[in-house]
Write a protein that holds these residues in place. Structure first.
Motif, PDB file in Angstrom:
ATOM      1  N   ARG A 243      -1.324   0.270  -2.368  1.00 18.48           N
ATOM      2  CA  ARG A 243      -0.291  -0.756  -2.194  1.00 18.48           C
ATOM      3  C   ARG A 243      -0.971  -2.056  -1.800  1.00 18.48           C
ATOM      4  O   ARG A 243      -1.838  -2.081  -0.919  1.00 18.48           O
ATOM      5  CB  ARG A 243       0.695  -0.341  -1.096  1.00 18.48           C
ATOM      6  CG  ARG A 243       1.774  -1.389  -0.810  1.00 18.48           C
ATOM      7  CD  ARG A 243       2.727  -0.896   0.260  1.00 18.48           C
ATOM      8  NE  ARG A 243       2.165  -0.966   1.602  1.00 18.48           N
ATOM      9  CZ  ARG A 243       2.481  -1.905   2.497  1.00 18.48           C
ATOM     10  NH1 ARG A 243       3.364  -2.855   2.195  1.00 18.48           N
ATOM     11  NH2 ARG A 243       1.936  -1.890   3.697  1.00 18.48           N
ATOM     12  N   SER A 244      -0.576  -3.154  -2.447  1.00 20.43           N
ATOM     13  CA  SER A 244      -1.043  -4.473  -2.023  1.00 20.43           C
ATOM     14  C   SER A 244       0.120  -5.199  -1.361  1.00 20.43           C
ATOM     15  O   SER A 244       1.274  -5.060  -1.783  1.00 20.43           O
ATOM     16  CB  SER A 244      -1.569  -5.281  -3.211  1.00 20.43           C
ATOM     17  OG  SER A 244      -0.565  -5.491  -4.185  1.00 20.43           O
TER      18      SER A 244
ATOM     19  N   LEU B 219      -2.157   4.372   0.220  1.00 19.21           N
ATOM     20  CA  LEU B 219      -0.906   5.027   0.633  1.00 19.21           C
ATOM     21  C   LEU B 219      -1.128   6.499   0.940  1.00 19.21           C
ATOM     22  O   LEU B 219      -0.467   7.077   1.804  1.00 19.21           O
ATOM     23  CB  LEU B 219       0.149   4.893  -0.464  1.00 19.21           C
ATOM     24  CG  LEU B 219       0.831   3.534  -0.633  1.00 19.21           C
ATOM     25  CD1 LEU B 219       1.796   3.583  -1.798  1.00 19.21           C
ATOM     26  CD2 LEU B 219       1.551   3.123   0.640  1.00 19.21           C
ATOM     27  N   THR B 220      -2.032   7.111   0.204  1.00 17.95           N
ATOM     28  CA  THR B 220      -2.374   8.518   0.402  1.00 17.95           C
ATOM     29  C   THR B 220      -3.900   8.622   0.430  1.00 17.95           C
ATOM     30  O   THR B 220      -4.598   7.618   0.293  1.00 17.95           O
ATOM     31  CB  THR B 220      -1.833   9.380  -0.750  1.00 17.95           C
ATOM     32  OG1 THR B 220      -2.494   8.991  -1.968  1.00 17.95           O
ATOM     33  CG2 THR B 220      -0.334   9.202  -0.921  1.00 17.95           C
ATOM     34  N   ALA B 221      -4.415   9.817   0.605  1.00 14.00           N
ATOM     35  CA  ALA B 221      -5.856  10.018   0.453  1.00 14.00           C
ATOM     36  C   ALA B 221      -6.237   9.552  -0.950  1.00 14.00           C
ATOM     37  O   ALA B 221      -5.651  10.002  -1.940  1.00 14.00           O
ATOM     38  CB  ALA B 221      -6.205  11.484   0.657  1.00 14.00           C
TER      39      ALA B 221
ATOM     40  N   LYS C 239       6.964   4.473   1.741  1.00 10.85           N
ATOM     41  CA  LYS C 239       8.067   4.342   2.688  1.00 10.85           C
ATOM     42  C   LYS C 239       9.163   3.440   2.103  1.00 10.85           C
ATOM     43  O   LYS C 239       8.879   2.532   1.322  1.00 10.85           O
ATOM     44  CB  LYS C 239       7.560   3.749   4.002  1.00 10.85           C
ATOM     45  CG  LYS C 239       6.566   4.637   4.737  1.00 10.85           C
ATOM     46  CD  LYS C 239       6.075   3.973   6.006  1.00 10.85           C
ATOM     47  CE  LYS C 239       5.072   4.849   6.746  1.00 10.85           C
ATOM     48  NZ  LYS C 239       4.548   4.187   7.964  1.00 10.85           N
ATOM     49  N   ASP C 240      10.393   3.706   2.526  1.00 18.37           N
ATOM     50  CA  ASP C 240      11.524   2.941   2.007  1.00 18.37           C
ATOM     51  C   ASP C 240      11.373   1.446   2.275  1.00 18.37           C
ATOM     52  O   ASP C 240      11.728   0.614   1.438  1.00 18.37           O
ATOM     53  CB  ASP C 240      12.834   3.439   2.629  1.00 18.37           C
ATOM     54  CG  ASP C 240      13.358   4.682   1.923  1.00 18.37           C
ATOM     55  OD1 ASP C 240      12.689   5.156   0.978  1.00 18.37           O
ATOM     56  OD2 ASP C 240      14.426   5.186   2.316  1.00 18.37           O
TER      57      ASP C 240
ATOM     58  N   ILE D  74       9.047  -0.063  -0.335  1.00 22.24           N
ATOM     59  CA  ILE D  74       9.693  -0.117  -1.648  1.00 22.24           C
ATOM     60  C   ILE D  74      10.755  -1.209  -1.663  1.00 22.24           C
ATOM     61  O   ILE D  74      10.879  -1.973  -2.633  1.00 22.24           O
ATOM     62  CB  ILE D  74      10.323   1.245  -1.999  1.00 22.24           C
ATOM     63  CG1 ILE D  74       9.247   2.323  -2.098  1.00 22.24           C
ATOM     64  CG2 ILE D  74      11.105   1.162  -3.306  1.00 22.24           C
ATOM     65  CD1 ILE D  74       9.787   3.719  -2.300  1.00 22.24           C
ATOM     66  N   ALA D  75      11.532  -1.312  -0.587  1.00 19.17           N
ATOM     67  CA  ALA D  75      12.588  -2.318  -0.504  1.00 19.17           C
ATOM     68  C   ALA D  75      12.016  -3.727  -0.594  1.00 19.17           C
ATOM     69  O   ALA D  75      12.546  -4.587  -1.316  1.00 19.17           O
ATOM     70  CB  ALA D  75      13.386  -2.147   0.792  1.00 19.17           C
ATOM     71  N   SER D  76      10.929  -3.995   0.119  1.00 13.13           N
ATOM     72  CA  SER D  76      10.344  -5.334   0.077  1.00 13.13           C
ATOM     73  C   SER D  76       9.777  -5.628  -1.308  1.00 13.13           C
ATOM     74  O   SER D  76       9.836  -6.760  -1.789  1.00 13.13           O
ATOM     75  CB  SER D  76       9.252  -5.481   1.140  1.00 13.13           C
ATOM     76  OG  SER D  76       8.119  -4.691   0.835  1.00 13.13           O
ATOM     77  N   PHE D  77       9.248  -4.619  -1.971  1.00 10.98           N
ATOM     78  CA  PHE D  77       8.732  -4.782  -3.333  1.00 10.98           C
ATOM     79  C   PHE D  77       9.856  -5.127  -4.306  1.00 10.98           C
ATOM     80  O   PHE D  77       9.678  -5.964  -5.207  1.00 10.98           O
ATOM     81  CB  PHE D  77       8.036  -3.489  -3.758  1.00 10.98           C
ATOM     82  CG  PHE D  77       7.565  -3.461  -5.183  1.00 10.98           C
ATOM     83  CD1 PHE D  77       6.597  -4.346  -5.619  1.00 10.98           C
ATOM     84  CD2 PHE D  77       8.079  -2.532  -6.074  1.00 10.98           C
ATOM     85  CE1 PHE D  77       6.142  -4.307  -6.940  1.00 10.98           C
ATOM     86  CE2 PHE D  77       7.638  -2.489  -7.385  1.00 10.98           C
ATOM     87  CZ  PHE D  77       6.668  -3.375  -7.817  1.00 10.98           C
ATOM     88  N   LEU D  78      11.014  -4.501  -4.128  1.00 15.17           N
ATOM     89  CA  LEU D  78      12.144  -4.701  -5.036  1.00 15.17           C
ATOM     90  C   LEU D  78      13.047  -5.855  -4.626  1.00 15.17           C
ATOM     91  O   LEU D  78      14.059  -6.114  -5.278  1.00 15.17           O
ATOM     92  CB  LEU D  78      12.969  -3.407  -5.132  1.00 15.17           C
ATOM     93  CG  LEU D  78      12.247  -2.213  -5.754  1.00 15.17           C
ATOM     94  CD1 LEU D  78      13.137  -0.979  -5.707  1.00 15.17           C
ATOM     95  CD2 LEU D  78      11.822  -2.513  -7.176  1.00 15.17           C
TER      96      LEU D  78
END
Length: 259
Positions: free
Chosen positions: A56-57, A97-99, A166-167, A170-174
């Motif tokens: 994630r950036s 975001l993950t390994a 996390k929600d 995702i919300a800030s991205f959308l």
């Protein structure tokens, strides 16, 4: 897949000299979930490609709020926060975001071969073209479509991130609030979203309930009582006699947090 096979099969490079140089200089780096790979302002010294995991950036707006700019979760996606240049600094933060595993090659090695090899120029141009199209698609989706359409597009574009990101990210991205996203997700699952918080409704109160305020919350009437120094919150279910301005007995249960 070896590093050399990645450059051959994914980037479709064929020049032996270029392959030898990239193979010798490249390494696989691993990152923990939540680890910051690049911080805004850090020098960009490597060209990186996603081998496994998710990225994630993000950046911070003028008010200090964290805004997600992009996600990456597919094998081979370049993790390059800016144009490929010498002594460039990252304009954005990059997080695992993950390994996550990244195949990394030094910027100076990549630049030297781009300057000498037309096949490297083609690869770099293709990557820039793909990045431009992806970011333009995101811009159009966020600015021209409804919140529900944006969420549906996200599930199709990034199926790997469902249940991973996390929600709030995702919300800030959308371009929506976490509350809106949560409401949409409940609707998609066939559940009715909660109504918007607290709209005041007129009711008739008994004389002993003076200095009160009635609020409609999640289909129930909340009567806030203020007597002297005592404040109490009573949760009364709406009964059939609501049309007469009366309330059924409640159970003194507080509503859960609306977030």
């Amino acid at each position: 897949m070896t590093n050399r096979e990645f450059f051959e099969q994914v980037l479709r490079l064929t020049d032996t000299k270029t392959l030898d140089a990239l193979d010798a200089a490249s390494v696989i780096r691993t990152f923990r979930a939540g680890e910051l790979i690049l911080r805004a302002g850090d020098p960009v010294t490597e060209v990186s490609f996603l081998i496994s995991g998710a990225l994630r950036s993000f950046y911070f707006d003028a008010a200090g709020h964290e805004i997600t700019d992009c996600f990456a979760a597919r094998f081979g996606t370049p993790a390059l926060p800016s144009f490929l240049e010498e002594k460039v600094r990252s304009p954005i933060n990059l997080e695992a975001l993950t390994a996550t595993e990244l195949l990394c090659a030094p910027v100076d090695v990549a630049l030297s071969h781009i300057a000498q090899n037309t096949a490297c120029v083609r690869v770099y141009t293709d990557l820039l073209h793909e990045a431009f199209n992806r970011h333009w698609q995101i811009k159009q989706m966020v600015s021209q479509h409804t919140a529900t359409e944006r969420h549906r597009w996200f599930l199709g574009a990034f199926p790997e991130l469902d249940g991973v990101a996390k929600d709030r990210t995702i919300a800030s991205f959308l371009g929506m609030t976490p509350v809106t996203l949560s409401r949409i997700k409940r609707t998609v699952r066939g559940e009715q979203p909660y109504p918007r918080p607290a709209a005041e409704v007129p009711i008739v109160l008994t004389p002993s309930q003076n200095h009160c305020r009635a609020v409609l919350f999640r289909g129930a009437l909340l009567v806030v009582l203020a007597k002297g120094r005592e404040d109490r919150l009573l949760d009364h279910k709406v009964g059939h006699n609501r049309r007469h301005g009366q309330l059924n007995e409640g159970d003194n249960k507080r509503p859960r947090d609306n977030q």
